[in-house]
Design an enzyme around this catalytic site. Structure first.
Site, PDB file in Angstrom:
ATOM      1  N   ASP A 133       0.858  -1.185   0.000  1.00  0.00           N
ATOM      2  CA  ASP A 133       0.000   0.000   0.000  1.00  0.00           C
ATOM      3  C   ASP A 133       0.898   1.240   0.000  1.00  0.00           C
ATOM      4  O   ASP A 133       1.812   1.359   0.820  1.00  0.00           O
ATOM      5  CB  ASP A 133      -0.897   0.007   1.235  1.00  0.00           C
ATOM      6  CG  ASP A 133      -1.857   1.182   1.238  1.00  0.00           C
ATOM      7  OD1 ASP A 133      -2.944   1.047   0.668  1.00  0.00           O
ATOM      8  OD2 ASP A 133      -1.497   2.235   1.810  1.00  0.00           O
ATOM      9  N   ASN A 180      -2.078  12.982  -3.362  1.00  0.00           N
ATOM     10  CA  ASN A 180      -3.082  13.445  -4.325  1.00  0.00           C
ATOM     11  C   ASN A 180      -3.556  14.854  -3.989  1.00  0.00           C
ATOM     12  O   ASN A 180      -3.708  15.708  -4.866  1.00  0.00           O
ATOM     13  CB  ASN A 180      -4.284  12.493  -4.320  1.00  0.00           C
ATOM     14  CG  ASN A 180      -4.221  11.481  -5.455  1.00  0.00           C
ATOM     15  OD1 ASN A 180      -3.519  11.668  -6.435  1.00  0.00           O
ATOM     16  ND2 ASN A 180      -4.957  10.393  -5.305  1.00  0.00           N
ATOM     17  N   HIS A 218      -4.115  14.791  -8.858  1.00  0.00           N
ATOM     18  CA  HIS A 218      -4.353  13.412  -9.284  1.00  0.00           C
ATOM     19  C   HIS A 218      -3.440  12.986 -10.426  1.00  0.00           C
ATOM     20  O   HIS A 218      -3.133  11.809 -10.566  1.00  0.00           O
ATOM     21  CB  HIS A 218      -5.823  13.237  -9.681  1.00  0.00           C
ATOM     22  CG  HIS A 218      -6.760  13.273  -8.520  1.00  0.00           C
ATOM     23  ND1 HIS A 218      -6.970  12.197  -7.689  1.00  0.00           N
ATOM     24  CD2 HIS A 218      -7.536  14.284  -8.025  1.00  0.00           C
ATOM     25  CE1 HIS A 218      -7.840  12.515  -6.749  1.00  0.00           C
ATOM     26  NE2 HIS A 218      -8.199  13.781  -6.930  1.00  0.00           N
ATOM     27  N   ASP A 267      -1.404   9.614 -10.245  1.00  0.00           N
ATOM     28  CA  ASP A 267      -1.386   8.559 -11.263  1.00  0.00           C
ATOM     29  C   ASP A 267       0.044   8.238 -11.687  1.00  0.00           C
ATOM     30  O   ASP A 267       0.402   7.066 -11.892  1.00  0.00           O
ATOM     31  CB  ASP A 267      -2.200   8.985 -12.488  1.00  0.00           C
ATOM     32  CG  ASP A 267      -3.696   8.976 -12.222  1.00  0.00           C
ATOM     33  OD1 ASP A 267      -4.108   8.414 -11.181  1.00  0.00           O
ATOM     34  OD2 ASP A 267      -4.453   9.523 -13.046  1.00  0.00           O
ATOM     35  N   GLU A 311      -4.501   2.474  -4.397  1.00  0.00           N
ATOM     36  CA  GLU A 311      -3.034   2.530  -4.290  1.00  0.00           C
ATOM     37  C   GLU A 311      -2.449   1.232  -3.743  1.00  0.00           C
ATOM     38  O   GLU A 311      -1.317   1.212  -3.260  1.00  0.00           O
ATOM     39  CB  GLU A 311      -2.624   3.707  -3.403  1.00  0.00           C
ATOM     40  CG  GLU A 311      -3.032   3.583  -1.941  1.00  0.00           C
ATOM     41  CD  GLU A 311      -4.421   4.118  -1.645  1.00  0.00           C
ATOM     42  OE1 GLU A 311      -4.678   4.450  -0.476  1.00  0.00           O
ATOM     43  OE2 GLU A 311      -5.241   4.210  -2.572  1.00  0.00           O
TER      44      GLU A 311
END
Length: 321
Positions: free
Chosen positions: A192, A200, A205, A209, A235
């Site tokens: 994780d 973010n 974002h 990404d 994630e």
């Protein structure tokens, strides 16, 4: 006993129907080759097939109206035709407009004194059939490409290119069943990305990404060929490690954690890792339901929770948790 009527000799028909017989012969593309494969006779249909004047066809070599591919095929046929008199090869000519003219050749040696060594060839135009075959082959190739694309859409995560959750579930069922059947060790690593929501919120974002893609790339570069990498969701990532006991899984987890920590594309990125192993003792005890892929994920998630609780950017096993 019923007496059968006898058919009249064919020459009687030809004598009384010369015009029709001539038209029938003219409708067939005919060639006569001499011993050197020169065309000593050709009719109008042959010239039409090649889209060339009849005068240009007469006296030409049989291979003259072919490209190199067609010549190789025709040479092979001419060299072996006497050994395979019943062969019906497909040969390719080049028309004057550059298009291919595919023909099936029916060959008949001429044995008269004036034509010794010559052969009569009847050419059947199969160009449309070959074109249809090519179109069908092209359609099949396109279908294969489309099927491959659809398969990728169904099994790959579009952002990272890793296996998606659906494909992960299928592989997890397969690998746990294989490990239990052969009594091989199997480890699962659940990773994780630490503080991903803050990343973010801070960088946006697009940066988030990009971070996920970098993590996916690092995983692909540092797992073994036998390992299976997938995006679990959001994630979180999963690595299935067949034939891997607890100690080996810990080494693998540390290697992956360290590789991801070196990512600098969007600032420092770290991961917490939870590890769980398939428990053969559960099978022995008859508690098979506790030894499935989903149970393995649940144990790895518990180990991941402990890694988060103890400060993140670390590896923790279920047994320790």
């Amino acid at each position: 006993m019923v007496e059968r009527s006898k058919s009249p000799p064919p020459w009687l028909f030809l004598e009384s129907n010369q015009e029709q017989a001539f038209e029938a012969l003219e409708s067939l593309p005919l060639l006569v080759l001499d011993a050197t494969a020169r065309i000593v006779f050709a009719n109008v249909s042959t010239a039409g097939l090649l889209q060339r004047p009849l005068a240009e066809v007469l006296g030409a070599h049989f291979l003259e109206f072919m490209d190199e591919e067609g010549r190789e095929r025709a040479r092979a046929y001419l060299e072996t035709a006497s050994f395979h008199p019943q062969a019906r090869p497909e040969l390719k000519f080049k028309r004057s407009d550059g298009e291919d003219a595919w023909v099936v050749v029916h060959r008949k040696p001429l044995q008269s004194d004036g034509q010794r060594g010559c052969v009569l060839m009847i050419l059947t135009d199969v160009s449309r059939l070959k074109s249809a075959e090519r179109d069908a082959a092209a359609q099949c190739r396109q279908l294969l490409i489309e099927n491959q694309r659809l398969s990728e859409l169904a099994t790959l995560d579009p952002l990272t290119g890793l296996l998606n959750r659906r494909a992960l579930d299928e592989r997890l069922v397969q690998e746990t069943a294989r490990a239990r059947r052969h009594n091989h060790p199997l480890s699962l690593l659940l990773l994780d990305v630490d503080r991903f929501k803050a990343l973010n919120d801070t960088l946006g974002h697009v940066a988030g990404d990009a971070a996920l893609r970098e993590v996916a790339l690092a995983l692909q570069l540092h797992v073994r060929l036998s390992d299976i990498v997938a995006r679990f969701g959001g994630e979180e990532f999963v690595v299935i490690a067949p034939h891997t006991p607890p100690a080996g899984a810990t080494v693998l987890g540390e290697r992956l954690r360290g590789a991801i920590e070196q990512i600098n594309a969007v600032g420092t990125v770290t991961v917490s890792v939870g590890i769980a192993q398939l428990d053969a003792s559960l099978d022995t005890a008859g508690n098979v339901a506790g030894n499935t892929g989903m149970a393995l994920l649940a144990r790895a998630d518990r180990a991941l929770y402990r890694a988060k609780r103890e400060g993140r950017n670390r590896v923790c096993s279920y047994e320790e948790a």
